[in-house]
Write an enzyme that holds these catalytic residues in place. Structure first.
Site, PDB file in Angstrom:
ATOM      1  N   HIS A 258       0.817  -1.209   0.000  1.00  0.00           N
ATOM      2  CA  HIS A 258       0.000   0.000   0.000  1.00  0.00           C
ATOM      3  C   HIS A 258       0.855   1.265   0.000  1.00  0.00           C
ATOM      4  O   HIS A 258       0.475   2.274  -0.605  1.00  0.00           O
ATOM      5  CB  HIS A 258      -0.960  -0.007   1.186  1.00  0.00           C
ATOM      6  CG  HIS A 258      -2.115  -0.939   1.003  1.00  0.00           C
ATOM      7  ND1 HIS A 258      -2.976  -1.265   2.018  1.00  0.00           N
ATOM      8  CD2 HIS A 258      -2.547  -1.629  -0.092  1.00  0.00           C
ATOM      9  CE1 HIS A 258      -3.893  -2.108   1.564  1.00  0.00           C
ATOM     10  NE2 HIS A 258      -3.642  -2.351   0.290  1.00  0.00           N
ATOM     11  N   HIS A 391      -4.373  -6.189 -10.690  1.00  0.00           N
ATOM     12  CA  HIS A 391      -3.054  -5.627 -10.393  1.00  0.00           C
ATOM     13  C   HIS A 391      -2.052  -5.930 -11.500  1.00  0.00           C
ATOM     14  O   HIS A 391      -1.241  -5.067 -11.870  1.00  0.00           O
ATOM     15  CB  HIS A 391      -2.534  -6.165  -9.057  1.00  0.00           C
ATOM     16  CG  HIS A 391      -3.168  -5.558  -7.863  1.00  0.00           C
ATOM     17  ND1 HIS A 391      -2.882  -4.275  -7.431  1.00  0.00           N
ATOM     18  CD2 HIS A 391      -4.082  -6.044  -6.984  1.00  0.00           C
ATOM     19  CE1 HIS A 391      -3.584  -4.004  -6.349  1.00  0.00           C
ATOM     20  NE2 HIS A 391      -4.324  -5.056  -6.056  1.00  0.00           N
TER      21      HIS A 391
END
Length: 418
Positions: A258, A391
């Site tokens: 993150h 992703h």
């Protein structure tokens, strides 16, 4: 190992190779849709896993991915994206009584429980999916985008804090006490995309406000390790889930991926507001540096890779390697190189690409292994199978476009010759 021309980020040949890899991911995931219901959780060989639920977040992410394929001229991808979009508009994931989208439904009607939770995380991905689908010209995309933005605004956005709350019950009657950064991170991505396709600056400004809080109020004072979990009054809960450290959505400690992902999002914001907010690029570089310093390390088994989480001093907590972390590292390194021209980001990109090719790309079955153990062997303790391609396709396509507008709009501009 895949043969390609080379990872020079400015090379047209490398960009062509990246687009080819993106098409390979779409080929792997072409069986994702369950008729009339949404996108299933995929197995290692690209089949729908009928032991897993159909999730709104996976369905939306697959609509986004296949919309990108449609923009690139893939007619079959267009059909798959349209099927997923139709499921989000009128399928059983949609709550026809109270509005919004359920968290998940069983693969087969009546064969399991509906998770009727309404989460900001899932609704942010609906907005992203609708934005990409609108760029691709899919039927009903604008309607879905209008609905998704309205629910995100009316049910999740807290004007007093400039952030999104996390989770409601089905009837929007009970708001969970948990507050989190993950949903807000994906809201930033979705709002940037929505601002690009609608032309309404309010969505870009909202994304900027969220990012400013996360970067300057929470990450910077914490050594650029982002607190993820909060109380109802937005007080950091640094020990949250200490007993469930490898949780797939709410793990204990600092989540390395993150920090990397936020770095990239700040650069998209910087390109959206050119020259207006110097803290965006400065924060992006700091977040990336901290995450790489903490996360890229040799495991206790002696193998290099990205750990999943660390403690607040940077020590590894969960060493399992998740595929989305190097995917985001590829995208962030390329974005940092685009923003700064600093050659060491290009070298990082080459290193992450070599790592992905050697350990994550599954040449036998397609797509990427979604999880490796500490010896870089395929595993499935947190993420069994290969649920979606969100992703990985972002990692392959982000280096081929400018930092603004967002991915779908940028691909459309390129393919139209503008």
């Amino acid at each position: 190992m895949i043969d390609h021309t080379g990872p020079a980020l400015t090379s047209p040949d490398h960009h062509a190779w990246l687009r080819l890899q993106a098409r390979g991911l779409l080929d792997f995931a072409r069986k994702t849709m369950v008729a009339g219901r949404g996108a299933g959780w995929l197995t290692v060989d690209g089949q729908v896993d009928d032991t897993q639920a159909i999730h709104t977040w996976i369905t939306a992410r697959m609509v986004h991915a296949f919309s990108l394929g449609a923009i690139l001229g893939d007619a079959h991808a267009r059909e798959i994206a349209q099927e997923g979009l139709d499921a989000l508009r009128s399928g059983p994931l949609r709550d026809s009584e109270h509005d919004g989208w359920f968290a998940s439904i069983p693969v087969t009607a009546g064969a399991g429980e509906v998770d009727s939770t309404k989460s900001a995380y899932a609704h942010a991905f609906v907005v992203l999916a609708a934005s990409s689908a609108r760029v691709a010209g899919l039927s009903g995309a604008q309607e879905l985008l209008t609905q998704g933005l309205a629910i995100l605004e009316d049910r999740f956005f807290d004007a007093g804090t400039g952030l999104h709350v996390d989770e409601w019950d089905a009837s929007w009657s009970v708001l969970d006490d948990y507050r989190g950064v993950n949903a807000n991170m994906h809201a930033v991505e979705a709002l940037l995309a929505a601002g690009d396709v609608t032309g309404d600056p309010v969505w870009h400004e909202r994304a900027l406000g969220i990012a400013k809080t996360v970067a300057l109020q929470w990450a910077a004072p914490n050594g650029w390790r982002i607190p993820e979990h909060f109380s109802p009054s937005w007080e950091p809960l640094l020990e949250f889930n200490d007993d469930r450290r490898a949780d797939p959505f709410k793990p204990y400690g600092a989540t390395v991926g993150h920090g990397i992902e936020w770095a990239r999002l700040l650069l998209h914001l910087d390109a959206t507001f050119p020259g207006q907010h110097p803290w965006l690029q400065e924060s992006a570089r700091s977040l990336y540096s901290r995450a790489i310093a903490d996360g890229w390390r040799r495991s206790t088994a002696g193998h290099m890779g990205f750990v999943y989480t660390t403690g607040w001093g940077g020590e590894p907590i969960v060493e399992t390697r998740m595929h989305w972390v190097p995917a985001e590292a590829l995208a962030a390194a390329s974005a940092l190189f685009t923003a700064t021209s600093a050659p060491f980001y290009a070298k990082d990109y080459e290193q992450w690409l070599a790592h992905v090719e050697r350990f994550f790309v599954d040449e036998a079955h397609g797509s990427w292994h979604h999880e490796l153990d500490t010896a870089n062997r395929p595993s499935g303790t947190v993420w069994p199978g290969k649920p979606d391609i969100y992703h990985a396709i972002g990692a392959f396509l982000t280096p081929t476009v400018p930092l603004s507008p967002t991915l779908a709009s940028a691909l459309a501009a390129q393919t139209s010759g503008r």
